[in-house]
Design a protein around this motif. Structure first.
Motif, mmCIF file in Angstrom:
data_model
loop_
_atom_site.group_PDB
_atom_site.id
_atom_site.type_symbol
_atom_site.label_atom_id
_atom_site.label_comp_id
_atom_site.label_asym_id
_atom_site.label_seq_id
_atom_site.Cartn_x
_atom_site.Cartn_y
_atom_site.Cartn_z
ATOM 1 N N PHE A 484 1.095 -1.519 0.108
ATOM 2 C CA PHE A 484 0.098 0.197 -0.056
ATOM 3 C C PHE A 484 0.993 1.086 -0.160
ATOM 4 C CE2 PHE A 484 -2.475 -2.811 1.953
ATOM 5 C CZ PHE A 484 -3.696 -2.362 1.295
ATOM 6 N N LEU A 485 0.672 2.369 -0.334
ATOM 7 C CA LEU A 485 1.166 3.210 -0.418
ATOM 8 C C LEU A 485 -0.063 4.766 -1.037
ATOM 9 C CD1 LEU A 485 3.055 2.104 -3.382
ATOM 10 C CD2 LEU A 485 4.826 3.053 -1.779
ATOM 11 N N ARG A 486 0.187 5.485 0.163
ATOM 12 C CA ARG A 486 -0.378 6.689 0.557
ATOM 13 C C ARG A 486 0.321 8.099 0.811
ATOM 14 N NH1 ARG A 486 -3.591 2.592 -0.341
ATOM 15 N NH2 ARG A 486 -4.997 1.869 0.338
ATOM 16 N N LEU A 487 -0.955 8.816 1.056
ATOM 17 C CA LEU A 487 -0.601 9.982 1.178
ATOM 18 C C LEU A 487 1.052 10.451 0.676
ATOM 19 C CD1 LEU A 487 -1.881 9.359 4.972
ATOM 20 C CD2 LEU A 487 -3.486 10.742 2.363
ATOM 21 N N SER A 488 1.110 10.905 -0.546
ATOM 22 C CA SER A 488 2.255 10.795 -1.331
ATOM 23 C C SER A 488 3.331 10.562 -0.298
ATOM 24 C CB SER A 488 2.622 13.062 -0.371
ATOM 25 O OG SER A 488 1.071 13.553 -1.290
#
Length: 980
Positions: A484-488
């Motif tokens: 998961f990659l989130r929020l910049s």
């Protein structure tokens, strides 16, 4: 003694009794002795390495079945690593011994246990001096309050691992310490068993059971061969550099390793030593990373893993061989999608008996028309090869993915990330059977290399501007998405094997912008890569295959760069762009997918450029309801369905594509509303229940799609599902893209398709400009339904198996400036309303232009030469005018009237038409030619418009509210055009 005085085998038996110190001395005797000692790698060196109580198998825990390249080198690396904690003082020099520390006169050994000097750990720590060793004898040691380490010390458990257990909470208040062969369990008052905030701690061969290790910057940590089980975890806050090597994490209740906060500016003494140690580690591959993906069974497939040095794959494919091996030959010959897809008519049967023959009479007096404005697309190239538009075989060359080194050479940012050694470094660790693997937040930094993540809820979660570097890891069998990659969040994800996960392999959202290169992403129970919620990213040179849903899925304003990937053998679409998704999709090879190679719908607006979309089991490109996008320069070939399938409610722009050798239509434009397909529009397409598993289990939402599942995942992780706040503003989107109001098909080559080249059954206007439509089995262009104007301008329609252009009743069509040559049926068969203006219709086997029914039409300034039959035939109660046309006789034996109108037709006017016939008495008459203007289509742009006047991109209209429901239904003209 000389080495040669005894057999080598006998020397090896003798030397097997020497301890490590004596082996080191023997290496220094001479070169022959050194080579002899080194030859003991698989015997004595292996025995010493495995017999060391502070060391485990070099490939533990992820690959204990694999032997290291050198046991001696593994023992050397272990010895170097165990001495790191002693490097803080200038008076402490490295030992010449490979394993043991050089004893100083003032360094003492203290024993703790029943009958020893001290019975409690606290008592021993109260008297130890700097760098003393405390040996704990087997037993359980419990302290009721926190224990402080105030001087550098080494704590070692005696005996086998597990015989010495500590129920303590330690706080390190000294520059360095080492803990070895111990089991840590939490005391009654805290789950944290060890914490440090400024010193360096080294952990070798320790177990943590239900406990937490806490390191706060500028402190550093080095853990080797440690086990974290029963909910244990490591929590690193603001660390500059820490190293976790060959550790086993299992049964975590949260993340096994948490990295939080940016690295602090202050550095402690161990940073330079840990950085040097990290650089000495050999490169290692994740388990299974060398496996090649399965090769396709389709002859001519571009599949299969190629040597890393090759960038172009050549495979010569013959279309007949491909059809024979895949069983599609019968499909091509027997497929009749609509009853009127051809152009045969009663007039043709009555008046042109010879038309039905495949080889009509030769045109001895045919007008030359090969030098029209698109002839360069048909002429052989300087090297003698045929261009794609005239080649009877599909393309045989596709680009290979770049190697990781090639990607680094062309991307300085990726090169910088690959060389970075900041934050937490995890090497060769195993994460298994727990909730989470590694969690990064709030500008945290981590580097993961050669690890295995298996059986977790998620492997890696990177949020809040954190940076992750993942190299050569294996991520598999996660219950949710793997990464998961989130929020910049950002970082580099390269050469990983990501497979068999319950959700997406990689999930990119909310402004995250990673570089994803050279990975294998396959066998997922849902999509390979999902980009949504303003997620970005550069997805390059990956192999994405055998996923249950779309290989790459872009929605909710996701805007990645997807380039140079091989996306193949998926059980749904290759790439799906939905719910206002965007993206630059270029130079990919998308092949052998069960559904559309690329599927665009519900506001999806990508740039699709220079891709190879081939050998699919359905359509090549699907543009569904409200789909948009620039589709330019792609090779779409050998798909079992249509090359490109477009719903008329969409607004795509198709420019310069090669759409060839597809089993059905080359390009099909279908009406959104079709009474015969109510079930399909409602999502009840054939086989829905069997696709994606049991609908009642919740594992697969047939019409909800991945967007709604993404909502569930976000809510599980405590995030908000508020896409409206993440979307770009209306002004920003329109400033970057110019909108169009009519779908555009321009400068494409549609040839050698199994049915009609361009099939239109539409309720919306359509512009078709400057296309080459040749050598299709059916009609070149068929317009079956067109309630609004379809413009066919400056196209070249040549050598198609049936007619050139067929327009059915009640259609509104304009034909202007086209060249319609050498087709197997009528040049133009027109039953609708519109205009036929300034076309060249030459060499067709049926009538030149046949107008029938109650059409209302204008036929103006055309040049017509039929092979046989009439030049212009007006059959039935046609309304309109036939003015200023020039008609040439074809074969001298053709006795049909060149200009024919049914008797009794008073509603059609014939004026100023010229008819030229052969003069049999003259043998010196010059041949007829098309001049002023030359053969159409002309080289200039259609309708006097320059190419610069065409909008370069499509606009995106915002919806008032975005739904997470994915469109599941479609017109039955597409075999399987849905993505979910």
């Amino acid at each position: 003694m000389e080495v040669g005085s005894l057999p080598v085998e006998l020397w090896r038996v003798i030397l097997a009794y020497l301890p490590l110190r004596d082996l080191g001395r023997c290496c220094q005797v001479c070169r022959a002795w050194r080579e002899l000692i080194l030859s003991l790698d698989n015997t004595r060196w292996r025995q010493l390495c495995l017999g060391c109580p502070e060391c485990r198998h070099p490939n533990w825990p992820s690959q204990p079945h694999l032997e290291p390249p050198s046991w001696r080198e593994a023992l050397k690396q272990h010895a170097l690593a165990t001495r790191t904690w002693t490097q803080n003082g200038p008076e402490l020099q490295s030992s010449a011994c490979l394993l043991f520390f050089r004893r100083r006169k003032d360094r003492r050994v203290w024993h703790v246990g029943p009958g020893c000097e001290f019975e409690t750990l606290r008592g021993a720590l109260g008297v130890v001096g700097p760098y003393d060793r405390v040996v704990l004898h087997p037993g359980v040691y419990e302290e009721q309050a926190e224990v402080a380490l105030k001087v550098p010390v080494e704590l070692v458990g005696l005996g086998r691992l597990g015989e010495v257990a500590l129920l303590v909470c330690m706080e390190q208040q000294c520059p360095t310490a080492r803990l070895c062969n111990l089991v840590f369990m939490p005391p009654w008052f805290s789950t944290v068993v060890y914490k440090t905030s400024w010193g360096h701690v080294q952990l070798d061969n320790c177990n943590f059971e239900g406990a937490q290790l806490q390191v706060r910057g500028p402190a550093t940590c080095q853990a080797r061969f440690c086990s974290f089980s029963q909910g244990s975890s490591a929590h690193l806050l603001g660390v500059v550099l820490s190293l976790l090597d060959s550790c086993d994490f299992s049964g975590s209740d949260t993340a096994s390793v948490t990295v939080e906060g940016p690295p602090v500016s202050e550095r402690n003494w161990a940073c330079k030593h840990l950085a040097a140690l990290a650089r000495t580690f050999p490169s290692c591959g994740a388990s299974g990373s060398n496996r090649s993906p399965p090769t396709g069974h389709v002859a001519g497939s571009t599949g299969g893993h190629q040597p890393s040095g090759a960038n172009v794959k050549k495979e010569h494919v013959n279309i007949e061989d491909w059809q024979r091996r895949t069983g599609v030959d019968a499909v091509c010959q027997g497929t009749v999608i609509e009853d009127c897809w051809g152009d045969r008519s009663e007039g043709e049967e009555e008046d042109g008996g010879g038309i039905n023959t495949i080889n009509p009479c030769t045109l001895d007096y045919k007008i030359p028309c090969d030098h029209h404005g698109l002839s360069h697309l048909l002429k052989p190239q300087p090297d003698g090869s045929l261009p794609p538009a005239s080649s009877p075989d599909p393309p045989s060359v596709t680009p290979e993915p770049l190697t990781f080194q090639q990607e680094l050479d062309r991307d300085p940012e990726a090169q910088m990330l690959a060389a970075s050694t900041h934050g937490c470094i995890l090497r060769r660790c195993l994460f298994r059977e727990g909730k989470g693997g590694v969690h990064l937040s709030n500008y945290g930094q981590a580097r993961l290399e050669g690890n295995v993540f298996r059986g977790l809820n998620y492997a890696v979660r990177c949020i809040q501007n954190s940076t992750i570097v993942m190299l050569r890891n294996e991520v598999c069998e996660c219950r949710a998405s793997g990464v998961f990659l989130r929020l910049s969040a950002q970082g580099l994800i390269a050469e990983n094997d990501i497979h068999s996960n319950g959700e997406a392999g990689l999930d990119i959202r909310k402004g995250a912008n990673p570089i994803i290169v050279c990975n294998k992403i396959h066998s997922g129970l849902r999509s390979g890569v999902v980009v949504l919620g303003n997620g970005k990213g550069s997805i390059r040179s990956n192999q994405i295959y055998n996923n249950k849903e779309a290989g790459v899925y872009i929605l909710f304003s996701g805007n990645p760069v997807v380039s140079g990937n091989h996306i193949f053998q998926g059980q749904a679409a290759g790439i799906a762009i939905n719910e206002n998704g965007r993206g630059m999709i270029s130079e990919n090879v998308i092949r052998e997918n069960q559904w559309g190679g690329v599927d665009i719908r519900r506001g999806g607006d990508p740039i699709l450029r220079n891709n190879y979309i081939c050998y699919g089991y359905s359509d090549g490109v699907v543009v569904g309801e409200r789909g948009r996008g620039l589709i330019e320069g792609n090779h779409v070939y050998c798909n079992k369905g249509c090359g490109v399938w477009v719903m008329s409610s969409s607004l795509p722009q198709l420019l310069g594509n090669y759409i060839t050798h597809n089993c059905m239509y080359g390009l099909a434009v279908f009406c959104r509303k079709d009474p015969g397909n109510i079930e399909a529009r409602e999502g009840n397409w054939p086989g829905q229940a069997g696709v994606g598993g049991d609908g009642g289990s919740g594992e697969r939402r047939g019409v909800d799609g991945e967007g709604r599942e993404g909502q569930e995942n976000l809510n599980e992780e405590g995030e908000l599902f508020a896409w409206e706040s993440d979307l770009d503003s209306e002004d920003e989107r329109h400033s970057a893209r110019r909108s169009i109001s009519v779908a555009l098909v321009e400068s494409n080559c549609m040839n050698y398709n199994g049915a009609v080249g361009l099939y239109v059954k539409s309720s919306e206007p359509l512009n078709v400009f400057s296309n080459l439509v040749n050598s299709n089995r059916g009609t070149g262009i068929t317009v079956l339904q067109s309630s609004q104007l379809t413009r066919l301008v400056t196209n070249c329609i040549v050598d198609n198996g049936r007619g050139g252009v067929t327009v059915e009743k009640d259609c509104r069509v304009e034909l202007r400036g086209n060249g319609i040559y050498k087709n197997g049926g009528h040049g133009v068969s027109f039953g609708g309303n519109g205009q036929i203006v300034e076309n060249d219709v030459v060499g067709n086997c049926g009538y030149g232009i046949q107008v029938s029914g109650s059409a209302d039409i204008k036929i103006l300034r055309n040049r017509v030469q039929p092979a046989q039959g009439c030049g212009i035939a007006v059959l039935g109660p046609v309304k309109g005018v036939v003015h200023d046309n020039l008609l040439f006789q074809g074969h001298p034996g053709n006795k049909k009237s060149l200009l024919h109108m049914d008797p009794g037709n008073e509603s059609c006017a014939l004026r100023n038409n010229s008819v030229l016939r052969h003069n049999n008495s003259s043998t010196t008459a010059p041949p007829w030619v098309l001049e002023n203007p030359p053969p159409r289509p002309l080289a200039s742009s259609p309708s006097g418009l320059s190419s610069s006047q065409y909008p370069s991109r499509l606009g995106i209209s915002m919806t008032t509210r975005i739904s997470a429901t994915v469109e599941s239904g479609c017109h039955s003209g597409s075999m399987f055009c849905s993505i979910l």
